[in-house]
Scaffold this active site. Structure first.
Site, PDB file in Angstrom:
ATOM      1  CE  LYS A  22      -1.427   1.690   4.095  1.00 28.43           C
ATOM      2  NZ  LYS A  22      -1.521   2.842   4.021  1.00 28.43           N
ATOM      3  CG  ASN A  23       2.673   2.396   3.465  1.00 24.97           C
ATOM      4  OD1 ASN A  23       1.570   2.703   3.501  1.00 24.97           O
ATOM      5  ND2 ASN A  23       3.148   2.152   4.734  1.00 24.97           N
ATOM      6  CB  CYS A 121      -3.575  17.773  11.792  1.00 26.00           C
ATOM      7  SG  CYS A 121      -2.496  17.299  10.380  1.00 26.00           S
ATOM      8  NE  ARG A 126       1.836  10.248  11.215  1.00 25.81           N
ATOM      9  CZ  ARG A 126       1.337   8.922  10.408  1.00 25.81           C
ATOM     10  NH1 ARG A 126       0.527   9.072  11.186  1.00 25.81           N
ATOM     11  NH2 ARG A 126       1.592   9.239   9.198  1.00 25.81           N
ATOM     12  CG  ASP A 311       4.537   1.095   9.349  1.00 21.37           C
ATOM     13  OD1 ASP A 311       3.985   2.344  10.126  1.00 21.37           O
ATOM     14  OD2 ASP A 311       4.252   1.561   7.731  1.00 21.37           O
ATOM     15  NE  ARG A 403      -6.460   4.083   6.645  1.00 13.67           N
ATOM     16  CZ  ARG A 403      -4.893   4.463   7.227  1.00 13.67           C
ATOM     17  NH1 ARG A 403      -4.851   3.637   8.703  1.00 13.67           N
ATOM     18  NH2 ARG A 403      -4.662   5.423   6.792  1.00 13.67           N
TER      19      ARG A 403
END
Length: 424
Positions: A22-23, A121, A126, A311, A403
């Site tokens: 995914k990343n 945000c 982050r 992760d 996700r």
């Protein structure tokens, strides 16, 4: 809202095929905005975040064709050959932080971009300030107002030498795409070296980009104005592979992980080996086994690649909770990455957090309980703990799993797990 119910204590045995990363897939999809030629992507995981990126790209005017692959995942064709919309709205960007990756390619292609701040945000936790300051060094004029980034480069982006003050995967990806279309040569120093960065660079090269230093902390990009049609396959998901490796270890089972890249998992394999887990590296496969499910205590520190990945921190904490002896895990990447600790404590884990470190005192076994997932990796941490626990565990808010883990329940059931998804 769906729940996952798991009855623990079943050693896992069999083979699991690893999905596309995914990343890696998300920035590759964003790269289509640089070109008016089709970009064909294969080995794309079928996940909620991928669907969100499709929604965002279609909002920008990209034509997206998708079909199921023969085994797992999707095949996508993305074509940005029409009039493009420069605005990435809050309603879509709030769902996924990776949406900010459209900023660089939109600004390079259109000379303007209006992108909602991720998740609504403020700049801070982050932050994306690294993205913005680097783009300003390339000639962008940026204003923040009403929760949006308003970026313009009326004379186009210009090549520049940019040194990131600290390693940032997202900033490296955004600037890599922006630089691929900028006027002149851009040098990115202290660039992230994650495999997903190299995958993006390799894909851009297949589209015609001129990039040197791939896989190193110094990327040299000579901008081009026209890209070509390209076909590219997304790399396997190293975090998914690491997660299932922990599943084998924590249940006292034996799993063969296929369609993966063991060379992307070096720090994880090293940590498992230190804990007493048997790992047989076959390059495109990895055999992981542990006869008892009770590892020896071990310490890890999360670091940028090629160090131990943040992760994988939550998954390893579940493993530490069942280990013999004490373990220490130190988180150096994100300050809010211990949100799974209270839920593990509900399953009888003995964990004490001091700032950026967690002391985990392993003991015989965890106990099933009703728990709540707080984020993607915390969700799968609770799944792993439940696989090893006595009795039944009910995990709530499992939409986080959708996700990042393709067909999680199906893959685990196929190797012996007692797991089901139910609607409460």
């Amino acid at each position: 809202m769906d729940q996952i119910r798991i009855t623990g204590g079943q050693p896992l045995h069999g083979t699991i095929s690893i999905s596309g990363a995914k990343n890696a897939a998300l920035p590759l999809m964003a790269a289509c905005l640089l070109s008016d030629k089709p970009l064909h992507l294969s080995n794309v995981p079928d996940l909620a975040d991928i669907a969100t990126m499709v929604e965002l790209l279609e909002n920008h005017g990209v034509t997206v064709e998708q079909k199921p692959a023969e085994d797992l995942g999707l095949e996508l064709t993305l074509t940005a050959d029409g009039t493009l919309n420069p605005t990435a709205p809050y309603d879509i960007v709030r769902k996924m932080r990776a949406s900010v990756l459209v900023l660089g390619p939109l600004l390079a292609r259109l000379g303007e971009a209006i992108v909602s701040l991720p998740g609504g945000c403020a700049i801070g936790t982050r932050p994306i300030d690294l993205h913005l300051s680097a783009l300003e060094q390339m000639g962008a004029v940026i204003e923040l107002k009403e929760g949006y980034v308003y970026a313009k480069a009326p004379e186009g982006l210009k090549g520049a030498t940019i040194r990131f003050p600290f390693v940032s995967v997202g900033a490296t990806e955004n600037l890599l795409m922006a630089a691929a279309m900028a006027d002149g040569t851009t040098i990115l120093e202290n660039a992230a070296r994650e495999p997903e960065i190299s995958d993006l660079a390799d894909c851009l090269v297949s589209m015609g980009a001129d990039i040197h230093g791939i896989g190193t902390e110094c990327l040299v990009i000579k901008g081009i104005s026209n890209f070509k049609e390209a076909t590219y396959s997304v790399i396997p998901d190293r975090i998914e592979a690491g997660t299932y490796a922990v599943a084998a270890a924590i249940t006292g089972g034996s799993l063969e992980l296929t369609n993966m890249r063991s060379d992307h998992l070096g720090a994880v394999i090293e940590a498992l080996t230190r804990a007493g887990v048997n790992c047989a590296n076959g390059g495109a496969s990895l055999s992981v086994s542990h006869p008892t499910g009770h590892c020896s205590g071990f310490d890890v520190v999360s670091q940028p690649y090629p160090g131990f990945p943040t992760d994988m921190q939550a998954q390893f904490m579940a493993l530490m909770a069942t280990a013999d002896g004490a373990s220490l895990i130190t988180e150096t990447i994100f300050e809010n990455r211990f949100m799974h600790v209270p839920e593990l404590a509900r399953m009888s884990a003995d964990i004490t957090v001091h700032g950026g470190s967690a002391m985990v005192r392993g003991h015989g076994s965890l106990k099933g309980a009703e728990v709540m997932a707080t984020d993607l990796r915390a969700s799968v941490c609770l799944v792993l703990a439940a696989l090893a626990a006595e009795g039944e565990t009910v995990i709530n808010r499992v939409y986080h799993l959708d996700r990042g883990y393709e067909q999680l329940e199906e893959k685990l059931r196929a190797v012996g797990a007692k797991i089901e998804r139910v609607s409460d």
